[in-house]
Design an enzyme around this catalytic site. Structure first.
Site, short mmCIF file in Angstrom:
data_model
loop_
_atom_site.label_atom_id
_atom_site.label_comp_id
_atom_site.label_asym_id
_atom_site.label_seq_id
_atom_site.Cartn_x
_atom_site.Cartn_y
_atom_site.Cartn_z
N LYS A 41 0.73 -1.05 0.10
CA LYS A 41 0.06 -0.08 0.03
C LYS A 41 1.03 1.41 0.14
CE LYS A 41 -2.85 -2.71 3.34
NZ LYS A 41 -3.26 -2.72 4.64
N GLU A 97 7.82 2.80 -6.31
CA GLU A 97 7.90 2.09 -5.01
C GLU A 97 8.03 3.35 -3.83
OE1 GLU A 97 7.85 -0.05 -2.71
OE2 GLU A 97 8.57 -2.04 -3.42
N ASP A 101 14.62 -0.81 0.52
CA ASP A 101 15.55 -1.18 1.66
C ASP A 101 16.83 -2.19 1.26
OD1 ASP A 101 16.21 -1.08 4.39
OD2 ASP A 101 14.85 -2.59 4.88
N LYS A 129 17.06 3.64 0.52
CA LYS A 129 17.81 3.32 1.94
C LYS A 129 19.03 2.39 1.66
CE LYS A 129 14.89 2.61 5.80
NZ LYS A 129 14.44 1.72 6.68
N PHE A 150 13.99 3.65 10.56
CA PHE A 150 12.70 3.60 10.23
C PHE A 150 11.91 4.77 9.96
CE2 PHE A 150 8.43 2.02 10.33
CZ PHE A 150 8.35 0.79 9.59
N VAL A 151 11.27 5.06 8.72
CA VAL A 151 10.34 6.15 8.42
C VAL A 151 8.88 5.84 8.35
CG1 VAL A 151 12.33 7.24 7.26
CG2 VAL A 151 10.89 6.11 5.82
N ARG A 163 0.03 6.56 7.53
CA ARG A 163 0.26 6.83 6.26
C ARG A 163 -0.09 8.09 5.88
NH1 ARG A 163 1.49 1.45 4.04
NH2 ARG A 163 0.57 -0.30 5.11
#
Ligand code: IMP
Ligand code: MG
Length: 192
Positions: A41, A97, A101, A129, A150-151, A163
């Site tokens: 999502k 995207e 990562d 990343k 982490f974002v 979100r």
């Protein structure tokens, strides 16, 4: 603002960069009609803004996947839950995207799409990343290089929340945020 997070890329910076990416895609794909494919999502919010900065006829498709376990253990093997419902053979395809990562998910998706014979297959990712990369991937259009944090926000979630935060936030204390998951609610503010 809570100390659990800090703004990594604010909404204005994000919107400027999305406009630049849209312009680059427009220039590179003149006289073509690219097929944009997004992985649900997280990529959906980026896609919605990006596609309106592309001055070309575009087609839009979604994929949904689930991973077997964590990315590292699964070596990026994913199950496709929702697939592109169009023939992409001979078409210019751009996989959109939110964040790349380890690169494992993307590598799997690219190989699955490549088998279908697109004319071209490129990646547009808002965040790269890059320090976390396990498999090298060629990201033709990258928004920002992202630190190893982490974002959340702008489509990206923490346990399905946040979100709709308009800015991209970096989480400074994941454990504390897990203990107080409502802490970021005040950061959900409507944009202009
Ligand atoms: P990869 O296979 O390790 O490259 O995983 C990429 C996917 O993991 C992204 O499409 C996101 O859904 C998710 N992801 C990776 N890092 C983050 C993050 O910092 N915040 C939210 N989601 C992330
Ligand atoms: Mg994703």
């Amino acid at each position: 603002m809570t100390e659990l997070v800090s703004v990594l890329f604010g909404r204005d910076e994000v919107s400027r960069r999305v406009r630049e990416l849209g312009r680059a895609i427009t220039q590179d794909h003149a006289d073509r009609a690219p097929v944009l494919i997004t992985v649900l999502k997280g990529g959906a919010i980026f896609l919605a803004d990006l596609m309106r900065q592309i001055e070309l006829p575009v087609e839009l498709h979604f994929m949904a996947i689930s991973r077997y376990g964590g990315a590292e253990e699964s070596l990026g093997r994913v199950q496709i839950l929702l697939d592109v419902d169009a023939d992409i053979t001979g078409r210019p395809v751009i996989l959109v995207e939110d964040i790349v990562d380890t690169g494992l998910t993307l590598t799997y998706l690219l190989s699955a799409l490549k088998e279908r014979g697109p004319a071209s297959l490129e990646v547009c990712a808002l965040l790269d990343k890059s320090v976390r990369r396990i498999v090298p991937v060629d990201i033709r259009y990258a928004g920002f290089d992202c630190p190893d944090r982490f974002v959340v926000g702008y489509g990206m979630d923490l346990h399905e929340r946040y979100r709709n935060v308009p800015d991209i936030l970096q989480v400074n204390d994941s454990a504390a945020l897990d203990r107080a998951p409502d802490e970021l609610t005040s950061l959900i503010t409507a944009g202009p």
